[in-house]
Write an enzyme that holds these catalytic residues in place. Structure first.
Site, PDB file in Angstrom:
ATOM      1  N   GLY A  95       0.796  -1.233   0.000  1.00 22.75           N
ATOM      2  CA  GLY A  95       0.000   0.000   0.000  1.00 22.75           C
ATOM      3  C   GLY A  95       0.821   1.272   0.000  1.00 22.75           C
ATOM      4  O   GLY A  95       0.395   2.293   0.556  1.00 22.75           O
ATOM      5  N   ALA A  99      -0.476   5.188   0.776  1.00 22.64           N
ATOM      6  CA  ALA A  99       0.094   5.947   1.905  1.00 22.64           C
ATOM      7  C   ALA A  99       0.606   7.311   1.453  1.00 22.64           C
ATOM      8  O   ALA A  99       0.344   8.328   2.112  1.00 22.64           O
ATOM      9  CB  ALA A  99       1.207   5.135   2.565  1.00 22.64           C
ATOM     10  N   ASP A 140      -7.139   0.043   0.341  1.00 27.39           N
ATOM     11  CA  ASP A 140      -5.832   0.596   0.737  1.00 27.39           C
ATOM     12  C   ASP A 140      -5.956   2.026   1.257  1.00 27.39           C
ATOM     13  O   ASP A 140      -5.387   2.368   2.295  1.00 27.39           O
ATOM     14  CB  ASP A 140      -4.871   0.638  -0.463  1.00 27.39           C
TER      15      ASP A 140
HETATM   16  O1  PMV Z   1      -1.263  -5.954  -4.110  1.00 29.41           O
HETATM   17  P1  PMV Z   1      -2.192  -4.947  -3.542  1.00 29.41           P
HETATM   18  O2  PMV Z   1      -1.774  -4.403  -2.229  1.00 29.41           O
HETATM   19  O3  PMV Z   1      -2.538  -3.868  -4.546  1.00 29.41           O
HETATM   20  O4  PMV Z   1      -3.566  -5.712  -3.194  1.00 29.41           O
HETATM   21  C1  PMV Z   1      -4.368  -6.232  -4.208  1.00 29.41           C
HETATM   22  C2  PMV Z   1      -5.590  -6.821  -3.582  1.00 29.41           C
HETATM   23  C3  PMV Z   1      -6.543  -7.439  -4.592  1.00 29.41           C
HETATM   24  O5  PMV Z   1      -7.620  -7.969  -3.838  1.00 29.41           O
HETATM   25  C4  PMV Z   1      -5.863  -8.579  -5.333  1.00 29.41           C
HETATM   26  C5  PMV Z   1      -7.045  -6.426  -5.602  1.00 29.41           C
HETATM   27  C6  PMV Z   1      -7.934  -5.356  -5.029  1.00 29.41           C
HETATM   28  O6  PMV Z   1      -8.035  -4.305  -5.689  1.00 29.41           O
HETATM   29  O7  PMV Z   1      -8.567  -5.556  -3.977  1.00 29.41           O
END
Ligand code: PMV
Length: 304
Positions: A95, A99, A140
């Site tokens: 994230g 942030a 996020d």
């Molecule tokens: O890799 P990250 O922190 O961008 O997390 C992605 C999480 C997913 O569930 C795979 C995609 C989303 O947008 O929720």
């Protein structure tokens, strides 16, 4: 007030990544790895970090540049000097983009008196991430703004869990967009197999909520390990992630799983507090970069 410093945290998923894309529940936690943005009034726009010193620059600083442009619609921003420092590895599923976006929004919000509250900050941050990334879940930016442990999509805050958190970074780039589209293809080709897996992941999050409330780390760990098996089943693990995950479990972690999109990026292990060093060493020996951290209730905040 001429200068202000704000910081915002990165995040890990206890449960539910990928399934959350299809409306299932996920539990996400802010961690004590932060991005700091120091903002000073100035006549021109300057942005600096380890990535270099520049003006408005959508290639090098897409998130920060977009925040400045967007907030110029709310306030008369003639110039601003921003210095960015971060503990969060970039592009590894922790994230980092949320942030820096959220910390910059809050710094400009306070410096220029825009009057944005936490919900407004999270919403603006999400719209900026979505514009730059094409698609982005609100998770996020919400967790980075509010901090703590959050179950989504309902966005309910749970209590903090007070155990060791060791992150293992494979150092391998992973594209969230690519992995989400790989899962979408599997789901299209084998809906009768993939749909139940995704809904089981959602049920893990719902069962996990109660365990988080009761702080039952052993059981949270069991569910995280089951969740990892299902992430493997939908094709988002990798040899590097598997090495770090099994190294952490062998060193005594309650659990270890991918956090975020997978394919590379990071895994996360839950441990008893005295075991963090042992688990971190095992991750390092298995070829990862180990980061010992804690879950934090502090979302975006002013640093003094
Ligand atoms: O890799 P990250 O922190 O961008 O997390 C992605 C999480 C997913 O569930 C795979 C995609 C989303 O947008 O929720």
């Amino acid at each position: 007030m001429q200068t202000i410093t704000c910081s915002a945290p990165g995040k890990i998923y206890l449960f539910g990544e990928h399934a959350v894309v299809y409306g299932e529940s996920a539990i996400c936690c802010a961690v004590d790895l932060r991005t700091q943005v120091r903002a000073s009034l100035s006549d021109t726009i300057r942005i600096s970090s380890v990535l270099g010193d520049t003006g408005l620059d959508h290639d090098r600083y897409p998130y920060v540049s977009s925040v400045i442009e967007k907030m110029s619609e709310m306030a008369d921003i003639k110039g601003i000097k921003l210095r960015i420092d971060s503990d969060i590895p970039v592009g590894s599923g922790l994230g980092s983009s949320a942030a820096v976006t959220i910390a910059t929004i809050q710094a400009l919000n306070l410096l220029f008196g825009c009057g944005l509250g936490p919900e407004d900050i999270a919403t603006l941050g999400h719209s900026i991430e979505r514009r730059i990334q094409g698609a982005a879940s609100p998770t996020d930016t919400y967790v980075s703004t509010m901090g703590g442990v959050v179950i989504v999509p309902v966005k309910k805050k749970l209590n903090i869990i007070d155990c060791g958190i060791v992150i293992g970074n494979t150092g391998k780039f992973s594209s969230t967009r690519q992995l989400v589209s790989n899962v979408a293809l599997l789901k299209k080709n084998y809906p009768q197999i993939i749909d139940p897996i995704l809904s089981t992941i959602g049920r893990i999050s719902i069962t996990g909520e109660e365990l988080v409330i009761k702080q039952e780390y052993g059981s949270i760990g069991e569910l995280m390990n089951i969740n990892q098996g299902l992430l493997d089943a939908i094709g988002v693990s990798s040899p590097e992630l598997a090495d770090l995950i099994f190294a952490a479990r062998s060193a005594g972690a309650y659990s270890a799983k991918i956090t975020g999109a997978g394919g590379g990026g990071c895994m996360v292990a839950l441990t008893q507090l005295p075991d963090v060093e042992k688990v971190a060493s095992a991750i390092t020996r298995a070829g990862g970069e180990a980061i010992i951290t804690r879950i934090t209730e502090h979302g975006v905040r002013v640093e003094h």
